[in-house]
Scaffold this active site. Structure first.
Site, PDB file in Angstrom:
ATOM      1  N   SER A 132       1.120  -1.170   0.262  1.00 50.76           N
ATOM      2  CA  SER A 132       0.275   0.268   0.332  1.00 50.76           C
ATOM      3  C   SER A 132       0.579   1.135   0.186  1.00 50.76           C
ATOM      4  O   SER A 132       1.777   1.159  -0.889  1.00 50.76           O
ATOM      5  CB  SER A 132      -0.990  -0.314   1.656  1.00 50.76           C
ATOM      6  OG  SER A 132      -2.412   0.592   0.892  1.00 50.76           O
ATOM      7  N   GLU A 171      -9.476  -4.239  -5.991  1.00 57.27           N
ATOM      8  CA  GLU A 171      -9.318  -2.824  -5.474  1.00 57.27           C
ATOM      9  C   GLU A 171      -9.440  -1.605  -6.437  1.00 57.27           C
ATOM     10  O   GLU A 171      -9.454  -1.583  -6.935  1.00 57.27           O
ATOM     11  CB  GLU A 171      -7.793  -2.839  -5.327  1.00 57.27           C
ATOM     12  CG  GLU A 171      -7.444  -3.759  -3.866  1.00 57.27           C
ATOM     13  CD  GLU A 171      -5.966  -3.940  -3.166  1.00 57.27           C
ATOM     14  OE1 GLU A 171      -5.320  -2.531  -3.363  1.00 57.27           O
ATOM     15  OE2 GLU A 171      -5.292  -4.961  -3.799  1.00 57.27           O
ATOM     16  N   HIS A 191      -7.497  -5.220  -0.617  1.00 58.80           N
ATOM     17  CA  HIS A 191      -6.425  -4.952  -0.421  1.00 58.80           C
ATOM     18  C   HIS A 191      -5.631  -5.243   0.518  1.00 58.80           C
ATOM     19  O   HIS A 191      -5.808  -6.106   1.592  1.00 58.80           O
ATOM     20  CB  HIS A 191      -6.783  -3.436   0.286  1.00 58.80           C
ATOM     21  CG  HIS A 191      -5.538  -2.246   0.500  1.00 58.80           C
ATOM     22  ND1 HIS A 191      -4.517  -1.985  -0.527  1.00 58.80           N
ATOM     23  CD2 HIS A 191      -4.929  -1.689   1.620  1.00 58.80           C
ATOM     24  CE1 HIS A 191      -4.217  -0.575  -0.365  1.00 58.80           C
ATOM     25  NE2 HIS A 191      -3.891  -0.624   0.447  1.00 58.80           N
TER      26      HIS A 191
END
Length: 309
Positions: free
Chosen positions: A144, A242, A272
């Protein structure tokens, strides 16, 4: 075959944390809640170390090589996440790749805005080099926001004329802080957590009023072909559900067009950073095993995992 019930159970756990937060919930409480979502198990050793003033931890699965280093940058929107929340994932990666992982506790926003996290990561890189690690013995990895930070780190090293790490592994990479990707529309109904307004709010929190979301060191997707051309081999993994799907796919595509070696795997039905749930999701175990083989091949380490569940 995807176990949809298990995926939904994982989603419910994550949403329960997000759903408990209110406008008056402190950042400190959010960080505590997030850490508690990911309890660490297993037999990896944990060794705290300070790298050029940056708190870090060596995470070593049994049998992992000490002469190789996977520098891990955790996710959390640059606001939450820690070495505690990602210890299990780092341990799994160490076991899969057969190398030690150096987790970096870079400074977080809003207390420390851009470029504090990047400065910390570059300081850790310099520390590793000063302690005898050659670039060919170092990998960068992250998820991320941490995956985006790993890419920013490589771009910054390149700007400085320094050698780059041997390889990079990026999960659910956040590469575009302007949230311009088409998946913010096409995956909006499928992503149970992350929507464009939330992503833009996290970007503002990280950058502050003076920050430029279009700068390549903030949004690596904005890098030029010349900047991308010299990057090392990269493996992207991202869930097909996502909203940040485009961030990984577009970066990998641009990097390949510039001449870099970049592969992007979009995992059907996954969310995610699904790799953070290896106990529940066999896809997480498969993905980590595959990543371990990729990292080991480029680091010259011996992978300890097969790609079967």
């Amino acid at each position: 075959m995807i176990d949809h019930a298990t995926v939904e159970s994982v989603i419910a756990r994550v949403k329960a944390v997000y759903g408990s937060w209110r406008r008056d919930t402190s950042v400190a409480q959010m960080r505590t809640d997030w850490d508690q979502l990911f309890p660490a198990t297993g037999d990896a050793s944990v060794e705290p170390v300070e790298c050029a003033g940056v708190p870090c931890q060596w995470i070593a699965a049994p049998g992992s090589r000490a002469d190789k280093a996977i520098v891990y940058l955790h996710g959390g929107g640059f606001q939450v996440g820690s070495l505690a929340s990602h210890r299990e994932l780092m341990a799994e990666l160490s076991a899969a790749a057969g190398a030690r992982v150096l987790g970096v506790a870079y400074r977080l926003a809003p207390e420390h805005r851009y470029p504090a996290a990047l400065d910390d990561t570059l300081a850790v890189w310099d520390w590793l080099r000063a302690h005898g690690f050659r670039p060919r013995d170092i990998a960068l990895a992250g998820d991320s926001a941490g995956a985006g930070l790993a890419l920013s780190t490589m771009l910054a090293l390149q700007d400085k004329g320094q050698e780059l790490p041997a390889v990079a592994f990026l999960m659910s990479a956040w590469t575009d802080l302007t949230a311009s990707g088409e998946s913010y529309e096409t995956r909006a109904a499928d992503d149970p957590i992350h929507q464009r307004p939330m992503i833009l709010a996290m970007a503002r929190n990280y950058l502050g009023r003076a920050g430029d979301a279009s700068h390549p060191l903030a949004s690596p997707l904005m890098a030029s072909p010349a900047q991308l051309r010299g990057l090392p081999p990269m493996l992207f993994q991202v869930g097909d559900r996502e909203t940040v799907l485009s961030d990984s796919e577009a970066f990998a595509r641009k990097a390949r067009e510039a001449g870099a070696n970049a592969r992007c795997e979009a995992w059907p039905g996954m969310i995610h950073v699904f790799q953070q749930f290896p106990a529940e999701l066999h896809e997480a175990r498969q993905a980590i095993a595959s990543a371990g083989q990729f990292l080991a091949a480029h680091l010259g380490a011996a992978s300890n995992r097969k790609t079967s569940p």
